[in-house]
Design a protein around this motif. Structure first.
Motif, mmCIF file in Angstrom:
data_model
loop_
_atom_site.group_PDB
_atom_site.id
_atom_site.type_symbol
_atom_site.label_atom_id
_atom_site.label_comp_id
_atom_site.label_asym_id
_atom_site.label_seq_id
_atom_site.Cartn_x
_atom_site.Cartn_y
_atom_site.Cartn_z
ATOM 1 N N GLN A 194 0.824 -1.204 0.000
ATOM 2 C CA GLN A 194 0.000 0.000 0.000
ATOM 3 C C GLN A 194 0.860 1.256 0.000
ATOM 4 O O GLN A 194 0.601 2.211 -0.742
ATOM 5 N N ASP A 206 -5.523 7.436 1.206
ATOM 6 C CA ASP A 206 -5.603 6.192 1.979
ATOM 7 C C ASP A 206 -6.798 5.363 1.542
ATOM 8 O O ASP A 206 -7.436 4.699 2.333
ATOM 9 N N MET A 208 -6.843 2.675 0.000
ATOM 10 C CA MET A 208 -6.619 1.242 0.178
ATOM 11 C C MET A 208 -6.651 0.868 1.660
ATOM 12 O O MET A 208 -6.379 -0.256 2.038
ATOM 13 N N ASN A 209 -6.949 1.846 2.512
ATOM 14 C CA ASN A 209 -6.906 1.605 3.946
ATOM 15 C C ASN A 209 -8.287 1.741 4.573
ATOM 16 O O ASN A 209 -8.422 1.972 5.755
#
Length: 743
Positions: A194, A206, A208-209
Motif C-alpha cells: 500500500q 488512503d 486502500m486503507n
C-alpha cells in the motif's frame, strides 16, 4: 475414561495457572505499583506549583505499566507449551489420560486467565488511586473498559499466534521466528504494498486503507507501527489503547481464527516433530521461502516505485546486491535450522519459486495501478462527495489534539455534498489530474506541487488576486468520492479560480454550517483553560461555566464572520483565550480548543476577564502592598503588551531584576499604570511574576498575575529607560532610543 472424554479440565487449568505464577505475580506487583505511582507522581509534581489545572487522563495514561501484560502473556505461553520442543516431554504430555484438545484448551485458558486477573488488578487499582487524587486528575472512566479490552484482544492474538507457531515448529528459535512472521508478515506486506502504491501514485491517499480490514483495525500491528513511527494513516497510541468497536472486533476475530487453527494443528501434531525446525521437508521448503520473501517483498516494493518513476535503471546494481542478500538469507536459514551443508543443494530449486513470486508481486502491483488509474467516475456516477480538508492544503491532522479548524475538517468527512457543481468539478479535475500524471510524473509535480508553493508565496505577499483569479495556482483537496458500488479517496488539485464554487457548495450545506457553530458536547469534568497567565486562578467549575457560555454564543454567531476568522485568519476580531475539553467521536478521544473571541463571543469574553479579576483580587492587593512597603529582595519578571485595539498594538516591554519592590524604579513606574478593574479584550495588559527564595509570606510562595494596563505606559519617557522595548508591527522592530513614537 470419563476424564479422557473431557474437552476442558479445571484441574489442568489450575496446574497451568500455577506453573505461570512466578511471571504472573511479578507482573501483578509491577502493574499495581504502576497504577499507584504514576498518578501520585503527577500529583506531587502538580502540587509543587500553586498554578495548576486538572489533567484529564484516559486509562492508559493513568497506568501505562498495564502494557506489561503484553509481555507476560507470550512468556507464559512459551513456558507452558515448551514441552512441544522436547521429544521426551512431548511424549510424556501426550501420554496423559486426557485428550489433546483438553490439554490445549486448559493450558491456553490458564494463560488467558492470568491476563484477565492482571487487567482486573490494574484497572481496579487505577480507579481507587485516581479517586483519591480527583482534585488533580480527572480519570475518564469510560476509557477503562476499552483499554482493558484492547490489551486482552492483543494478548489473545499474540498467544494464538505463538500457539500456531509452536504447533508447526519444534525449536525455540523457530517458535519465536514464525510467531513474528504469522503475527506481522501479512500486515507488513499489505502495508509495504500500500505504501509503495501511495508513494508512486500521488493522487492516491488512503483509499486502500478503508473498511473493516484496514491496517489500523489490527491493534497489534497498529501498536507496533505507532511505536516505531511507520504508521500509514496517522495511527497513534491513543487509537490502539482506546479503540472503537471495529479494531477490537477485528483483532479478537483474528486471534480466534489463529486459536482455532492452533487447536487443529496441536491435535494433529506428531511427537516426532519436537526438536525439529519443521515437521517435514515440504514444510521446511515452505518456511525457508516464507522467510526469504519477508525480505523480498520490500525489495520488490522499492523496485516497483523506481519502475513507475522511470529510475530503476539507475539503481540496478543496488537491487542486484539486495537480491543476493535475500539469497544469502535463504541459504542461511536452511543451514541454521538443519545444520547440514548437503541440504543446501536440495534447497537450491526453491530459489526459482522465490524469483517467480517476486515477478508475480511486480505484475500484480502493475495490474492494481492500472485499475486505480482507470477509476474515474463520471459526474452521473457520483452520488456524493466529502472533503477531508477545506483550507486548500494537503495536510490533514491525525492528532487527537484539535484546533477549531481541525475539528471542522474532522466533521466534514461525514458531510455528504450532493451539489451538482461540486460533483462536476471533482469529476472533471480528477480526470485532469490523472491525465497529467499519465503524461509523466514530473509533469504532474511541476503543474501541481510547484504551484502550491506559489500559493504560500502569494499569501506572504498578500497578493489576493494571485490566489483567487489564477488558473495556474492550485489548491489541494482530500476528497471522498462515493458512487453506487464503491468509495474512493483521492487527492485532487483544483485551480484557485474554481475553489469558490466548491466552498460555496459546502457553505450552503446546513450540516457544514452546524459543524462550525456547534462544537461537540464535552465529557463531564474535562474543561480547562489554555495555559496563559491568570487562568490558573480559575476553578474547573468556572472553566465549565465559560465553556457552556462560549458554546451558546457560537451557535448564534454569523457563520461568514466565524468562517473568515478561523479558516482564512481574518483579523477583524480579537482572540481572548481558548477552553480545552475532551469529547469522543467514533470511540476515539479528542481534545478540542474552543476559542473565545471579543467580538463573536462578547459575553463569554467579558465573563472570562471578570472571573480572573475577582479570583486574583486578593493577590493584586498583596502586590500593591509589596510595592509600597517591602523589606525583602524579590525576583520579578514583567511582560507588558500593547493592546491590539490601541495606538501601541504590537508593542512589548520587558524588565526583570531582584530588588525591594518599593525601591525598584521599573516596578514603581509600572504600578502607576496598572488599572484596578477587569481587563477588556484588545487593550494593553501586563503579566507579573514574583518569586523570592524564602517566599512572599507564610501562605504565598510566588505570584503570577495578569492585569489591565493603561496604554499610556508605552508613551512614558521613563519606559524606554527602564524596560527593553520591541515593536512587532509590520514596520519591524524598534530600539530603545525612544524613536518611533516612544518618548
Amino acid at each position: 475414561m470419563k476424564r479422557k472424554k473431557m474437552t476442558f479440565s479445571l484441574k489442568m487449568l489450575w496446574e497451568g495457572f500455577r506453573q505461570c505464577k512466578m511471571i504472573g505475580i511479578f507482573a501483578a506487583v509491577i502493574i499495581v505499583l504502576g497504577a499507584v505511582l504514576a498518578p501520585v507522581a503527577q500529583v506531587i509534581e502538580m502540587s509543587a506549583s500553586p498554578y495548576h489545572t486538572k489533567v484529564v487522563y484516559e486509562a492508559w495514561s493513568a497506568n501505562p505499566v498495564m502494557l506489561l501484560v503484553l509481555v507476560a502473556a507470550p512468556l507464559m505461553t512459551l513456558i507452558l507449551f515448551h514441552f512441544l520442543d522436547s521429544r521426551a516431554a512431548s511424549d510424556l504430555y501426550h501420554a496423559l489420560p486426557c485428550k489433546r484438545i483438553t490439554l490445549y484448551l486448559s493450558y491456553a485458558g490458564s494463560v488467558l486467565t492470568w491476563v484477565v486477573v492482571l487487567l482486573l488488578l490494574g484497572t481496579l487499582t487505577s480507579l481507587i488511586t485516581c479517586s483519591f487524587t480527583h482534585n488533580y486528575i480527572v480519570l475518564l472512566k469510560d476509557s477503562l473498559l476499552p483499554f482493558a479490552t484492547s490489551i486482552f484482544c492483543i494478548s489473545f492474538l499474540v498467544v494464538s499466534g505463538i500457539l500456531v507457531s509452536m504447533s508447526i515448529t519444534g525449536t525455540v528459535f523457530t517458535n519465536i521466528l514464525f510467531s513474528g512472521i504469522l503475527l506481522f508478515l501479512p500486515r507488513f506486506c499489505a502495508f509495504a504494498l500500500q505504501n509503495s502504491m501511495v508513494r508512486s501514485l500521488p493522487f492516491l491517499t488512503d483509499s486502500m486503507n478503508m473498511g473493516f480490514f484496514r491496517n489500523g483495525n489490527n491493534l497489534l500491528f497498529a501498536g507496533v507501527s505507532a511505536v516505531f513511527g511507520i504508521t500509514d494513516s496517522g495511527t497513534v497510541a491513543e487509537d490502539v489503547l482506546s479503540p472503537g468497536w471495529q479494531p477490537l472486533l477485528y483483532t479478537f476475530l483474528l486471534g480466534l481464527l489463529y486459536f482455532l487453527i492452533a487447536a487443529f494443528l496441536f491435535c494433529r501434531r506428531r511427537s516426532e516433530a519436537a526438536g525439529q525446525s519443521a515437521p517435514s521437508r515440504l514444510l521446511q521448503h515452505i518456511y525457508r521461502i516464507v522467510v526469504t520473501m519477508t525480505i523480498c517483498i520490500f525489495i520488490a516494493c522499492m523496485l516497483y516505485m523506481d519502475i513507475v518513476n522511470h529510475t530503476a535503471r539507475n539503481g540496478w546494481f543496488m537491487y542486484l546486491i539486495l537480491y543476493l542478500a535475500a539469497a544469502l538469507v535463504y541459504f542461511a536459514y536452511e543451514l541454521i535450522t538443519t545444520r547440514k551443508w548437503h541440504n543446501l543443494l536440495t534447497a537450491l530449486p526453491g530459489l526459482g519459486i522465490v524469483a517467480l513470486l517476486n515477478v508475480g508481486i511486480l505484475l500484480g502491483m502493475h495490474m492494481v495501478q492500472s485499475h486505480i488509474v482507470a477509476q474515474r467516475p463520471a459526474m452521473q456516477e457520483i452520488e456524493s462527495v466529502s472533503f477531508c480538508n477545506t483550507d486548500g492544503s494537503e495536510y490533514i491532522s491525525s492528532s487527537s489534539y484539535l484546533s477549531y479548524q481541525d475539528y471542522v475538517n474532522l466533521e466534514c468527512r461525514d458531510i455528504e455534498i450532493t451539489d451538482p457543481t461540486a460533483i462536476t468539478l471533482v469529476s472533471y479535475y480528477l480526470d485532469e489530474n490523472l491525465k497529467t500524471w499519465e503524461e509523466s510524473a514530473s509533469a504532474y509535480e511541476k503543474k501541481y506541487s510547484t504551484s502550491v508553493s506559489d500559493t504560500y508565496e502569494a499569501y506572504a505577499e498578500s497578493d489576493e488576486s494571485a490566489l483567487t483569479n489564477r488558473n495556474d495556482v492550485y489548491y489541494a483537496y482530500n476528497v471522498i468520492i462515493r458512487t453506487k458500488d464503491k468509495t474512493l479517496n483521492r487527492l485532487i488539485y483544483v485551480p484557485a479560480a474554481e475553489t469558490e464554487k466548491l466552498l460555496s457548495a459546502l457553505q450552503s450545506n446546513q450540516a457544514y454550517v452546524d459543524a462550525w457553530r456547534n462544537p461537540p458536547e464535552e465529557i463531564d469534568g474535562t474543561a480547562t483553560l489554555s495555559g496563559q497567565t491568570g487562568v490558573y486562578y480559575l476553578s474547573a467549575d468556572q472553566a465549565e461555566e465559560l465553556l457552556q457560555s462560549d458554546r451558546e454564543e457560537l451557535q448564534t454567531v454569523d457563520f461568514e464572520r466565524l468562517y473568515q476568522q478561523v479558516q482564512n485568519g481574518a483579523v477583524d476580531d480579537t482572540w481572548v483565550s481558548a477552553i480545552s475539553y475532551s469529547f469522543r467521536k467514533n470511540g476515539k478521544l479528542y481534545t478540542l480548543d474552543c476559542p473565545i473571541y471579543e467580538g463573536m463571543t462578547p459575553k463569554t469574553a467579558k465573563k472570562f476577564y471578570e472571573m480572573i479579576y475577582e479570583a486574583q483580587k486578593d493577590d493584586a492587593a498583596f502586590l500593591r502592598q509589596l510595592t509600597e512597603n517591602s523589606d525583602k529582595d524579590i525576583s520579578y519578571s514583567i511582560n507588558a503588551y500593547g493592546g491590539d485595539d490601541t495606538a501601541h498594538a504590537g508593542y512589548y516591554a520587558f524588565a526583570s531584576d531582584t530588588a525591594q519592590l518599593n525601591k525598584d524604579a521599573a516596578v514603581q513606574l509600572l504600578m502607576q499604570y496598572v488599572q484596578d478593574r477587569p481587563m477588556q479584550a484588545g487593550e494593553s495588559y501586563v503579566t507579573i511574576y514574583l518569586w523570592p527564595d524564602e517566599g512572599l509570606s507564610d501562605d504565598t510562595q510566588s505570584l503570577n498575575l495578569q492585569l489591565s494596563l493603561d496604554d499610556a505606559f508605552f508613551s512614558d519617557e521613563k519606559t524606554t529607560d527602564l524596560f527593553d522595548i520591541d515593536n512587532y508591527n509590520e514596520d519591524g522592530l524598534i530600539d530603545n532610543s525612544g524613536e518611533d513614537g516612544l518618548g
